[in-house]
Write a protein that holds these residues in place. Sequence first.
Motif, mmCIF file in Angstrom:
data_model
loop_
_atom_site.group_PDB
_atom_site.id
_atom_site.type_symbol
_atom_site.label_atom_id
_atom_site.label_comp_id
_atom_site.label_asym_id
_atom_site.label_seq_id
_atom_site.Cartn_x
_atom_site.Cartn_y
_atom_site.Cartn_z
ATOM 1 N N HIS A 19 14.665 27.280 25.629
ATOM 2 C CA HIS A 19 14.925 25.850 26.298
ATOM 3 C C HIS A 19 15.364 24.966 25.393
ATOM 4 N N PRO A 43 14.477 20.780 24.685
ATOM 5 C CA PRO A 43 13.324 19.759 24.869
ATOM 6 C C PRO A 43 14.059 18.746 25.814
ATOM 7 N N ARG A 50 12.732 21.570 31.798
ATOM 8 C CA ARG A 50 11.539 21.227 31.910
ATOM 9 C C ARG A 50 11.054 21.597 33.426
ATOM 10 N N ARG A 65 9.342 24.864 32.687
ATOM 11 C CA ARG A 65 7.964 24.744 32.371
ATOM 12 C C ARG A 65 7.112 24.073 33.088
ATOM 13 N N ALA A 66 7.481 23.031 33.967
ATOM 14 C CA ALA A 66 6.574 22.374 34.963
ATOM 15 C C ALA A 66 6.141 23.391 35.876
ATOM 16 N N GLU A 120 1.760 29.640 32.645
ATOM 17 C CA GLU A 120 2.147 28.931 31.315
ATOM 18 C C GLU A 120 1.925 29.985 30.061
ATOM 19 N N GLU A 130 7.586 29.687 24.562
ATOM 20 C CA GLU A 130 8.620 28.796 24.669
ATOM 21 C C GLU A 130 9.369 28.856 23.144
ATOM 22 N N CYS A 157 12.067 15.865 37.509
ATOM 23 C CA CYS A 157 12.751 16.119 36.164
ATOM 24 C C CYS A 157 14.142 15.508 36.187
ATOM 25 N N CYS A 189 1.459 18.992 35.391
ATOM 26 C CA CYS A 189 2.570 19.870 35.172
ATOM 27 C C CYS A 189 3.756 19.069 34.626
ATOM 28 N N ARG A 198 2.574 17.085 31.290
ATOM 29 C CA ARG A 198 2.509 17.814 30.042
ATOM 30 C C ARG A 198 3.992 18.124 29.516
ATOM 31 N N THR A 199 5.089 18.013 30.513
ATOM 32 C CA THR A 199 6.362 18.249 30.019
ATOM 33 C C THR A 199 7.302 17.232 29.928
#
Length: 198
Positions: A5, A7, A13, A16-17, A25, A30, A157, A190, A193-194
Amino acid sequence: MKLYHAPLSPYARKVRAAAILLGLESRLTEIVVRVADSPPEVLAANPLCKIPTLELSDGEGVYDSRVIVDYLDGLAGGGRLVPAEGDARRRALRMQALGDGLADAAILVRTLIPAGLAHDHPLVQRQLAAVWRSLDRLESAPPALEPMDIGGLSVACALGYLDVRFAEDPWRRDRPALADWYAAASALPCLARTAISP
């Protein structure tokens, strides 16, 4: 599983969420990549060389954020982020399409302008109009917060991407309901943190 991925990607995202929300997770490694460099590990898993790409333990690649989230949802028992059937499924997938389309249009604007097209060029204006229409639709009917599904994650997102890449265009100004929804969504672990930053 390896998640390739970048950032700033709203699609990465979202994946990841989703992994956090689904309690998966810890099963993801990652790996930040720059697809412009055509990393061989990404090419091996995804001939499109796009992120996010999920590489399974057997080397199989799963790509496109929608497909990855659906796969992760299945690993977690199914039906948590992507409803299995009926109206709930249709609404979640339609909201995901709106969120992803909002991100698509915003990313295209960020691609066209540095490529030399003026802000008032018809191609740029068409994408910007899609962004503003999408925001107006979301203002009239924001996603549900509880339960958070793939539609809400996609919208959150996309809005996070706008905050970073379109900070000069205050989308909240005329959209108080959407702004309130996004503030509440952003506080969810979620998404907190992302969170992405420039």
